[in-house]
Every structure is written in C-alpha cells, then in structure tokens.
Design a protein around this motif. Structure first.
Motif, PDB file in Angstrom:
ATOM      1  N   ALA A 204       0.914  -1.235  -0.069  1.00  0.00           N
ATOM      2  CA  ALA A 204       0.086  -0.279  -0.088  1.00  0.00           C
ATOM      3  C   ALA A 204       0.862   1.173   0.128  1.00  0.00           C
ATOM      4  O   ALA A 204       1.940   1.422   0.656  1.00  0.00           O
ATOM      5  N   GLU A 205       0.420   2.394  -0.762  1.00  0.00           N
ATOM      6  CA  GLU A 205       1.312   3.515  -0.684  1.00  0.00           C
ATOM      7  C   GLU A 205       0.604   4.589  -0.998  1.00  0.00           C
ATOM      8  O   GLU A 205      -0.762   4.811  -1.043  1.00  0.00           O
ATOM      9  N   VAL A 206       1.265   5.766  -0.575  1.00  0.00           N
ATOM     10  CA  VAL A 206       0.438   7.123  -0.766  1.00  0.00           C
ATOM     11  C   VAL A 206       1.950   8.056  -1.130  1.00  0.00           C
ATOM     12  O   VAL A 206       2.986   7.883  -0.706  1.00  0.00           O
ATOM     13  N   GLY A 207       1.424   8.992  -1.947  1.00  0.00           N
ATOM     14  CA  GLY A 207       2.588   9.970  -2.577  1.00  0.00           C
ATOM     15  C   GLY A 207       1.787  10.949  -3.488  1.00  0.00           C
ATOM     16  O   GLY A 207       0.731  11.055  -3.771  1.00  0.00           O
ATOM     17  N   SER A 208       2.979  11.567  -4.503  1.00  0.00           N
ATOM     18  CA  SER A 208       2.616  12.496  -5.467  1.00  0.00           C
ATOM     19  C   SER A 208       1.560  11.910  -6.540  1.00  0.00           C
ATOM     20  O   SER A 208       1.185  12.965  -7.356  1.00  0.00           O
ATOM     21  N   LEU A 209       1.805  10.613  -6.549  1.00  0.00           N
ATOM     22  CA  LEU A 209       0.935  10.026  -7.675  1.00  0.00           C
ATOM     23  C   LEU A 209      -0.609   9.656  -7.253  1.00  0.00           C
ATOM     24  O   LEU A 209      -1.299   9.363  -7.950  1.00  0.00           O
ATOM     25  N   GLY A 210      -0.762   9.906  -5.873  1.00  0.00           N
ATOM     26  CA  GLY A 210      -1.957   9.340  -5.355  1.00  0.00           C
ATOM     27  C   GLY A 210      -1.944   8.404  -4.144  1.00  0.00           C
ATOM     28  O   GLY A 210      -0.832   8.072  -3.724  1.00  0.00           O
ATOM     29  N   TYR A 211      -2.913   7.943  -3.749  1.00  0.00           N
ATOM     30  CA  TYR A 211      -3.374   6.835  -3.063  1.00  0.00           C
ATOM     31  C   TYR A 211      -3.423   5.263  -3.572  1.00  0.00           C
ATOM     32  O   TYR A 211      -4.165   5.347  -4.714  1.00  0.00           O
ATOM     33  N   GLY A 212      -2.727   4.422  -3.491  1.00  0.00           N
ATOM     34  CA  GLY A 212      -3.070   3.245  -4.126  1.00  0.00           C
ATOM     35  C   GLY A 212      -2.286   2.019  -3.546  1.00  0.00           C
ATOM     36  O   GLY A 212      -1.900   2.051  -2.443  1.00  0.00           O
ATOM     37  N   ALA A 213      -1.973   0.943  -4.412  1.00  0.00           N
ATOM     38  CA  ALA A 213      -1.450  -0.403  -3.957  1.00  0.00           C
ATOM     39  C   ALA A 213      -0.741  -0.754  -5.289  1.00  0.00           C
ATOM     40  O   ALA A 213      -0.917  -0.570  -6.275  1.00  0.00           O
ATOM     41  N   ASN A 214       0.162  -1.717  -5.112  1.00  0.00           N
ATOM     42  CA  ASN A 214       0.881  -2.512  -6.021  1.00  0.00           C
ATOM     43  C   ASN A 214       1.094  -4.083  -5.646  1.00  0.00           C
ATOM     44  O   ASN A 214       0.941  -4.226  -4.555  1.00  0.00           O
ATOM     45  N   ILE A 215       1.239  -4.814  -6.616  1.00  0.00           N
ATOM     46  CA  ILE A 215       1.706  -6.238  -6.484  1.00  0.00           C
ATOM     47  C   ILE A 215       2.892  -6.600  -7.083  1.00  0.00           C
ATOM     48  O   ILE A 215       3.120  -6.074  -8.250  1.00  0.00           O
ATOM     49  N   GLY A 216       3.851  -7.188  -6.152  1.00  0.00           N
ATOM     50  CA  GLY A 216       5.094  -7.897  -6.756  1.00  0.00           C
ATOM     51  C   GLY A 216       5.240  -9.101  -7.223  1.00  0.00           C
ATOM     52  O   GLY A 216       4.742 -10.091  -6.307  1.00  0.00           O
ATOM     53  N   TRP A 217       6.201  -9.472  -8.191  1.00  0.00           N
ATOM     54  CA  TRP A 217       6.435 -10.881  -8.384  1.00  0.00           C
ATOM     55  C   TRP A 217       7.971 -10.962  -8.657  1.00  0.00           C
ATOM     56  O   TRP A 217       8.316 -10.068  -9.491  1.00  0.00           O
ATOM     57  N   ALA A 218       8.579 -11.754  -7.753  1.00  0.00           N
ATOM     58  CA  ALA A 218       9.998 -11.677  -7.862  1.00  0.00           C
ATOM     59  C   ALA A 218      10.732 -12.808  -8.779  1.00  0.00           C
ATOM     60  O   ALA A 218      10.070 -13.940  -8.789  1.00  0.00           O
ATOM     61  N   LEU A 219      11.585 -12.202  -9.665  1.00  0.00           N
ATOM     62  CA  LEU A 219      12.476 -13.018 -10.465  1.00  0.00           C
ATOM     63  C   LEU A 219      13.455 -13.797  -9.698  1.00  0.00           C
ATOM     64  O   LEU A 219      13.770 -15.027 -10.120  1.00  0.00           O
ATOM     65  N   ASN A 220      14.174 -12.895  -8.987  1.00  0.00           N
ATOM     66  CA  ASN A 220      15.354 -13.497  -7.838  1.00  0.00           C
ATOM     67  C   ASN A 220      15.207 -12.657  -6.944  1.00  0.00           C
ATOM     68  O   ASN A 220      14.844 -11.816  -6.519  1.00  0.00           O
ATOM     69  N   ASP A 221      16.302 -12.574  -6.137  1.00  0.00           N
ATOM     70  CA  ASP A 221      16.764 -11.927  -4.962  1.00  0.00           C
ATOM     71  C   ASP A 221      16.989 -10.551  -5.255  1.00  0.00           C
ATOM     72  O   ASP A 221      17.262  -9.637  -4.594  1.00  0.00           O
ATOM     73  N   LYS A 222      17.245 -10.261  -6.611  1.00  0.00           N
ATOM     74  CA  LYS A 222      17.734  -8.666  -7.028  1.00  0.00           C
ATOM     75  C   LYS A 222      16.435  -8.187  -7.952  1.00  0.00           C
ATOM     76  O   LYS A 222      16.497  -6.999  -8.281  1.00  0.00           O
ATOM     77  N   THR A 223      15.589  -8.866  -8.440  1.00  0.00           N
ATOM     78  CA  THR A 223      14.510  -8.305  -9.524  1.00  0.00           C
ATOM     79  C   THR A 223      13.248  -8.517  -9.167  1.00  0.00           C
ATOM     80  O   THR A 223      12.809  -9.715  -8.814  1.00  0.00           O
ATOM     81  N   GLU A 224      12.462  -7.638  -9.054  1.00  0.00           N
ATOM     82  CA  GLU A 224      10.933  -7.933  -9.005  1.00  0.00           C
ATOM     83  C   GLU A 224       9.985  -7.046  -9.726  1.00  0.00           C
ATOM     84  O   GLU A 224      10.409  -6.033  -9.926  1.00  0.00           O
TER      85      GLU A 224
END
Length: 293
Positions: free
Chosen positions: A86-106
C-alpha cells in the motif's frame, strides 16, 4: 563346500534381482527350499521449493524457473505474488503487487490516484497568477524494482499510463490578474477557471529508494524520482464578457482598452499555463508498507 556354494548362489540371485526387490527370492539347497523376502529399496528425493524467502533482501529466490517452467507453474507463480504493498505519495493513494524473479529483481503492477492536490499545497503559481487546484489522478503503472546489492537499497523504472486532470481557479492579487506582465482588472474579467491535462499517454519513470524489512513478512519502503508526463493542454474561461480595464498607473481603476475582452485575457492565461513546465516532469515521492508471502 555346500555353505560356500549356497552363499555364492544367494548373492548372485540377490544382485540380479535388485530391480525386482519387491518379489520373494527362493534358493533351493538339495531337498530344502529357503524363501528370502526382499525389502523394497526406498529412494528419497528432496523436493526443492519453487521459491524461498530471503530475509536479508526481502524478496523470494528461484522463481525464474517457475515463471518459464510451464503453463501450470506460470499460473501458480502469477497467482501467488511475492508481495503486496500500500502506498501514498505524489501520484496518489494506491497499491501494487510484486512478483520476484530472483533476489535482485521484482516485477510490479500497481495503481495510484485520487485527489492529491493537498499533498503539494493545493495551489501553484503560473508566472504571476496564483491558482487553486483540484486534481483527479489515475496512474496505473508497470515497472521493475532492482536491488543491485541484494539489500534494502532499490532502483525502479517503468511506465505509467496517466489519466490526470487538474481544475484550476485563478486568485486575483490586489484586485487584478497579472498576465504576461500586464495587470487586468479582476472585476471586469470575472472568475478565471480552467483545466489542465497531460499530453503523454505513456509516461516513463525512474526512482531510487529503500525497502527495509521489519519482520519476515512485513516491511516499509520509500521512493523518490520523477515521471516524464510531457507538456499539458489547458483550457481557461472568464465569467465576464464586458470591456476590460488595464492598470496603467494613471487612472485608479485602470483604463479601458478598446476591443479587449475577458475571453482574450483568459486565452493569455491559458498560454501561460501551457508554457509552465512544472507538470512536464512530475515528481514521485511516496512511502508505504509491504506484506511479503
């Protein structure tokens, strides 16, 4: 001698029937038959998980194979994300989902929006005219989060699909609107109102940030950066229609300029808004919280 022969025969039979260990083995010695029940051979395979949590980096490992390993594993990976935020900032209020490919890339997919004008003060100046702002943001985005050192430091990049609009209302200063250095009587012009929209349909962005972990599942994050939104299209109208006086320092109320209309003043204000480049690069500042699976 019989004992040696019996032993040799038994060993040979046992060796040759290892693949059929579940079947009984019969050894004949003269008139006697001895039955040996072979124990099945159990081979244990340790199944490696498709992904494993890395507490230091805060992402999952070894999901590349799951993503490209076939339709079934791809579906399982897509439907079981590495994290939600969950996030809040200059783009607005929102959310995101992440899928990790490895320990350095999502990989990330998210949305942020709403009325965020108050986050940057609710007003801005276009040259000498101050405008009150109401905003309606919608910013779906796709991006990638990199952890170059596999720790809390992150670098992000991606694409926003902006659908942001701004409603603006000019505030007169001392009874005048000062546009292009000329002071127009605010009572003659009336209320200057308008709207602004981004021209870019796709906006690239880049950020740097930090994502420390609080527990194995929970973490915080902060990011700063910018998105290139391009120039803006503006529309400004005036509420009056009569002649307009211009302050010239001679007459206290100003001097009427023949042929000058409030609509022309509004058009001059529109040009100033479109020339203003503060929206061309939209700053990205956001904070949030993350839950990792």
């Amino acid at each position: 001698m019989k004992l040696i022969q019996l032993t040799a025969i038994t060993a040979a039979v046992l060796a040759s029937t290892a693949a059929l260990a579940a079947d009984p083995i019969i050894v004949v010695d003269g008139d006697e038959a001895v039955v040996y029940e072979a124990e099945p051979v159990a081979v244990a395979y340790e199944v490696q998980p498709a992904y494993a949590y890395n507490a230091d980096a805060g992402v999952v490992r070894n999901t590349t194979g799951a993503v490209v390993g076939g339709t079934k594993t791809f579906f399982q990976t897509v439907t079981h994300p590495a994290a939600i935020s969950a996030e809040v900032g200059s783009l607005g209020y929102g959310a995101n989902i992440g899928w990790a490919l490895n320990d350095k890339t999502e990989l990330q997919a998210g949305w942020a929006g709403g009325d965020v004008a108050d986050l940057f003060g609710g007003d801005f100046d276009a040259n000498d005219v101050n405008y009150e702002v109401d905003s309606d943001f919608s910013n779906p985005y796709l991006g990638v989060q990199l952890r170059p050192m596999a720790n809390w430091f992150t670098m992000g990049a991606g694409i926003i699909v902006p659908d942001n609009s701004f409603d603006v209302t000019a505030n007169p200063n001392g009874g005048v609107y000062k546009v292009n250095g000329v002071k127009y009587n605010a009572d003659d012009v009336g209320v200057l109102k308008g709207s602004m929209d981004h021209r870019n349909k796709l906006a690239p962005y880049a950020t740097i940030g930090f994502r420390p972990n609080i527990t194995n599942n929970f973490g915080l994050f902060g990011e700063i950066g910018a998105a290139y939104m391009g120039q803006t299209d503006a529309n400004v109208t005036a509420s009056k229609s009569g002649p307009v006086r211009v302050e010239d320092g001679v007459n206290p109320g100003g001097t009427v300029v023949p042929g000058l209309t409030p609509g022309q003043v509004a058009n001059l204000a529109k040009n100033e808004l479109e020339d203003k480049d503060w929206l061309e690069w939209l700053p990205i500042v956001k904070v949030g919280a993350t839950y990792r699976f």
